[in-house]
Scaffold this motif. Sequence first.
Motif, PDB file in Angstrom:
ATOM      1  N   VAL A  22       0.414  -1.311  -0.038  1.00  0.00           N
ATOM      2  CA  VAL A  22      -0.241  -0.341   0.192  1.00  0.00           C
ATOM      3  C   VAL A  22       0.778   1.961   0.002  1.00  0.00           C
ATOM      4  CG1 VAL A  22      -2.035   1.218   1.078  1.00  0.00           C
ATOM      5  CG2 VAL A  22      -2.176  -1.369   1.109  1.00  0.00           C
ATOM      6  N   ALA A  23       1.945   1.016   1.031  1.00  0.00           N
ATOM      7  CA  ALA A  23       3.037   2.461   0.915  1.00  0.00           C
ATOM      8  C   ALA A  23       3.348   2.084  -0.325  1.00  0.00           C
ATOM      9  CB  ALA A  23       3.945   1.918   1.657  1.00  0.00           C
ATOM     10  N   ALA A  24       3.763   2.029  -1.323  1.00  0.00           N
ATOM     11  CA  ALA A  24       4.341   1.517  -2.697  1.00  0.00           C
ATOM     12  C   ALA A  24       3.469   2.021  -3.483  1.00  0.00           C
ATOM     13  CB  ALA A  24       5.332   0.577  -2.659  1.00  0.00           C
ATOM     14  N   SER A  25       2.099   1.579  -3.304  1.00  0.00           N
ATOM     15  CA  SER A  25       1.445   2.272  -4.426  1.00  0.00           C
ATOM     16  C   SER A  25       1.390   3.841  -3.752  1.00  0.00           C
ATOM     17  CB  SER A  25       0.102   1.461  -4.210  1.00  0.00           C
ATOM     18  OG  SER A  25      -0.934   1.994  -4.896  1.00  0.00           O
ATOM     19  N   ILE A  26       1.187   4.589  -3.113  1.00  0.00           N
ATOM     20  CA  ILE A  26       0.987   5.470  -2.916  1.00  0.00           C
ATOM     21  C   ILE A  26       2.519   6.540  -3.122  1.00  0.00           C
ATOM     22  CG2 ILE A  26       0.769   7.598  -0.557  1.00  0.00           C
ATOM     23  CD1 ILE A  26      -0.179   4.660   1.222  1.00  0.00           C
ATOM     24  N   LEU A  50       2.967   6.333   6.827  1.00  0.00           N
ATOM     25  CA  LEU A  50       1.983   5.796   7.410  1.00  0.00           C
ATOM     26  C   LEU A  50       0.731   6.512   7.338  1.00  0.00           C
ATOM     27  CD1 LEU A  50       1.448   5.039  10.454  1.00  0.00           C
ATOM     28  CD2 LEU A  50       2.541   6.448  11.504  1.00  0.00           C
ATOM     29  N   ARG A  51       1.170   7.885   6.938  1.00  0.00           N
ATOM     30  CA  ARG A  51      -0.240   8.641   7.401  1.00  0.00           C
ATOM     31  C   ARG A  51      -1.201   8.609   6.192  1.00  0.00           C
ATOM     32  NH1 ARG A  51       3.776  10.304   9.543  1.00  0.00           N
ATOM     33  NH2 ARG A  51       3.566  11.633  10.907  1.00  0.00           N
ATOM     34  N   PRO A  52      -1.062   8.782   5.025  1.00  0.00           N
ATOM     35  CA  PRO A  52      -1.889   8.141   3.975  1.00  0.00           C
ATOM     36  C   PRO A  52      -2.365   6.306   3.995  1.00  0.00           C
ATOM     37  CG  PRO A  52       0.201   8.339   3.227  1.00  0.00           C
ATOM     38  CD  PRO A  52      -0.035   8.665   4.408  1.00  0.00           C
ATOM     39  N   VAL A  53      -2.021   5.804   4.730  1.00  0.00           N
ATOM     40  CA  VAL A  53      -1.821   3.914   4.873  1.00  0.00           C
ATOM     41  C   VAL A  53      -3.002   4.120   5.883  1.00  0.00           C
ATOM     42  CG1 VAL A  53      -1.643   2.122   6.216  1.00  0.00           C
ATOM     43  CG2 VAL A  53       0.082   3.351   4.096  1.00  0.00           C
ATOM     44  N   PRO A  82     -13.911   3.824  -2.443  1.00  0.00           N
ATOM     45  CA  PRO A  82     -14.938   4.276  -3.181  1.00  0.00           C
ATOM     46  C   PRO A  82     -13.640   5.862  -3.971  1.00  0.00           C
ATOM     47  CG  PRO A  82     -14.309   5.191  -0.417  1.00  0.00           C
ATOM     48  CD  PRO A  82     -13.641   3.937  -0.720  1.00  0.00           C
ATOM     49  N   PRO A  83     -14.013   6.564  -4.362  1.00  0.00           N
ATOM     50  CA  PRO A  83     -13.408   7.508  -5.678  1.00  0.00           C
ATOM     51  C   PRO A  83     -13.565   8.588  -4.289  1.00  0.00           C
ATOM     52  CG  PRO A  83     -15.679   6.646  -6.499  1.00  0.00           C
ATOM     53  CD  PRO A  83     -15.680   5.995  -5.328  1.00  0.00           C
ATOM     54  N   GLY A  84     -12.038   9.104  -4.990  1.00  0.00           N
ATOM     55  CA  GLY A  84     -11.368  10.165  -3.886  1.00  0.00           C
ATOM     56  C   GLY A  84     -10.752   9.633  -3.132  1.00  0.00           C
ATOM     57  N   SER A  85     -10.175   8.561  -3.130  1.00  0.00           N
ATOM     58  CA  SER A  85      -9.370   7.515  -2.076  1.00  0.00           C
ATOM     59  C   SER A  85      -8.422   8.223  -2.011  1.00  0.00           C
ATOM     60  CB  SER A  85      -9.773   6.022  -1.368  1.00  0.00           C
ATOM     61  OG  SER A  85     -11.087   6.018  -1.138  1.00  0.00           O
ATOM     62  N   PRO A  86      -7.424   8.211  -2.893  1.00  0.00           N
ATOM     63  CA  PRO A  86      -5.896   8.256  -3.673  1.00  0.00           C
ATOM     64  C   PRO A  86      -6.193   9.474  -2.902  1.00  0.00           C
ATOM     65  CG  PRO A  86      -7.476   6.714  -5.250  1.00  0.00           C
ATOM     66  CD  PRO A  86      -8.400   6.843  -4.419  1.00  0.00           C
ATOM     67  N   GLN A  87      -6.592  10.129  -4.026  1.00  0.00           N
ATOM     68  CA  GLN A  87      -6.174  11.761  -3.514  1.00  0.00           C
ATOM     69  C   GLN A  87      -6.364  12.068  -2.352  1.00  0.00           C
ATOM     70  OE1 GLN A  87      -8.758  10.343  -5.704  1.00  0.00           O
ATOM     71  NE2 GLN A  87      -8.337  11.241  -7.397  1.00  0.00           N
ATOM     72  N   VAL A  88      -7.134  11.765  -1.451  1.00  0.00           N
ATOM     73  CA  VAL A  88      -7.396  11.921   0.264  1.00  0.00           C
ATOM     74  C   VAL A  88      -6.492  11.846   0.682  1.00  0.00           C
ATOM     75  CG1 VAL A  88      -8.314  12.230   2.333  1.00  0.00           C
ATOM     76  CG2 VAL A  88      -9.377  12.066   0.199  1.00  0.00           C
ATOM     77  N   ALA A  89      -5.482  10.327  -0.235  1.00  0.00           N
ATOM     78  CA  ALA A  89      -4.451   9.883   1.388  1.00  0.00           C
ATOM     79  C   ALA A  89      -3.107  10.899   0.454  1.00  0.00           C
ATOM     80  CB  ALA A  89      -3.958   8.481   0.447  1.00  0.00           C
ATOM     81  N   SER A 100      -6.068  11.463   9.649  1.00  0.00           N
ATOM     82  CA  SER A 100      -5.858  10.990   8.154  1.00  0.00           C
ATOM     83  C   SER A 100      -6.977   9.352   8.498  1.00  0.00           C
ATOM     84  CB  SER A 100      -4.349  10.162   8.476  1.00  0.00           C
ATOM     85  OG  SER A 100      -3.550  11.073   8.073  1.00  0.00           O
ATOM     86  N   CYS A 101      -7.235   9.082  10.329  1.00  0.00           N
ATOM     87  CA  CYS A 101      -7.916   7.931  11.001  1.00  0.00           C
ATOM     88  C   CYS A 101      -9.787   8.628  10.551  1.00  0.00           C
ATOM     89  CB  CYS A 101      -7.407   7.514  11.944  1.00  0.00           C
ATOM     90  SG  CYS A 101      -6.175   7.445  12.356  1.00  0.00           S
ATOM     91  N   THR A 102      -8.841   9.691  11.288  1.00  0.00           N
ATOM     92  CA  THR A 102     -11.173  10.188  10.561  1.00  0.00           C
ATOM     93  C   THR A 102     -11.330  10.411   9.228  1.00  0.00           C
ATOM     94  OG1 THR A 102     -10.475  12.276  11.170  1.00  0.00           O
ATOM     95  CG2 THR A 102     -11.178  11.271  12.919  1.00  0.00           C
TER      96      THR A 102
END
Length: 302
Positions: free
Chosen positions: A14-18, A50-53, A69-76, A196-198
């Motif tokens: 997941v971290a590598a994807s980010i 850590l935070r985007p994960v 959901p859509p938008g998740s990668p952008q928010v991360a 990041s969690c909320t």
Amino acid sequence: MSDVADLSDHLEAVAASITGDMDQLLGELKAPDRLVDAMRHAVLAGGKRLRPVLVLEATHMLGAGRKLPPGSPQVAMAVECIHTYSLIHDDLPSMDDDDLRRGQPTVHKAFDEATAILAGDALQTLAFELVSTCGHPATAAMTRDLARASGATGMVGGQLLDLAAEGRFGVAQEIKDTYALAGMQAMKTGALIEVSCTLGAHLALATDEDRQRMAQYGAALGLAFQISDDLLDVRASADEAGKRTGKDAEAGKTTWPGLLGVEGAQKALDASITDALKTLEAYGPHSAKLAFLAASLAHRTK
């Protein structure tokens, strides 16, 4: 998925994807080359993400493992932009004056101080562009929460309190107990981890109760992270940590080991991890990845 190795491999993926998403985002940015190069130097130098994960894994858990959901990668990515901007500015000569970050020269050393300030500014504003254009129904709430966590009542305010405790503005406003130390660090470090969690709860369109649980988990995790960081500053070498260690004692900063001793700080760390894990009990096996993240702070080496 419960095996420790599997969990570790998953979170690393997941971290590598980010990191790949950030690489693509910055590669497509239409801005002066020197500015983009400085932003890339800071963002792509490494780091645990850590935070985007946390954003993505909280979304997964609250969505019971359904597709993000859509938008998740952008928010991360937005959270990582805010975090990296804060590191660039923290490292400046007027702040912590560090030469090394993530095992690489800090941005003001690799480029210059003016470029470093502008790179941080650009990452901060890019974060809010990412959230505000992510196309999710909770965009307004996420933009508000990220602004609060990273601004005067959160990360920026906490940084000022940290500087004040060093005596930067006259007489040092000494931090004398763990309550005051936890309060300052909840702003400086914990606020961005908590949000990041909320943000994950917002992305999953979770209930108010779930958002509150995620806030509690994030607050406990943020405290654990900061205590582990203080212990790392005492225990690790610069090569192990990827940054200069021993600097807190040099600066006269109040730390958890300074107040409680190394053994006492470790006990406080273990207690905060336990608190984080308790908040996840309601989610059963869906919480395995977030539980692993919390437990992994017990004995950090970098």
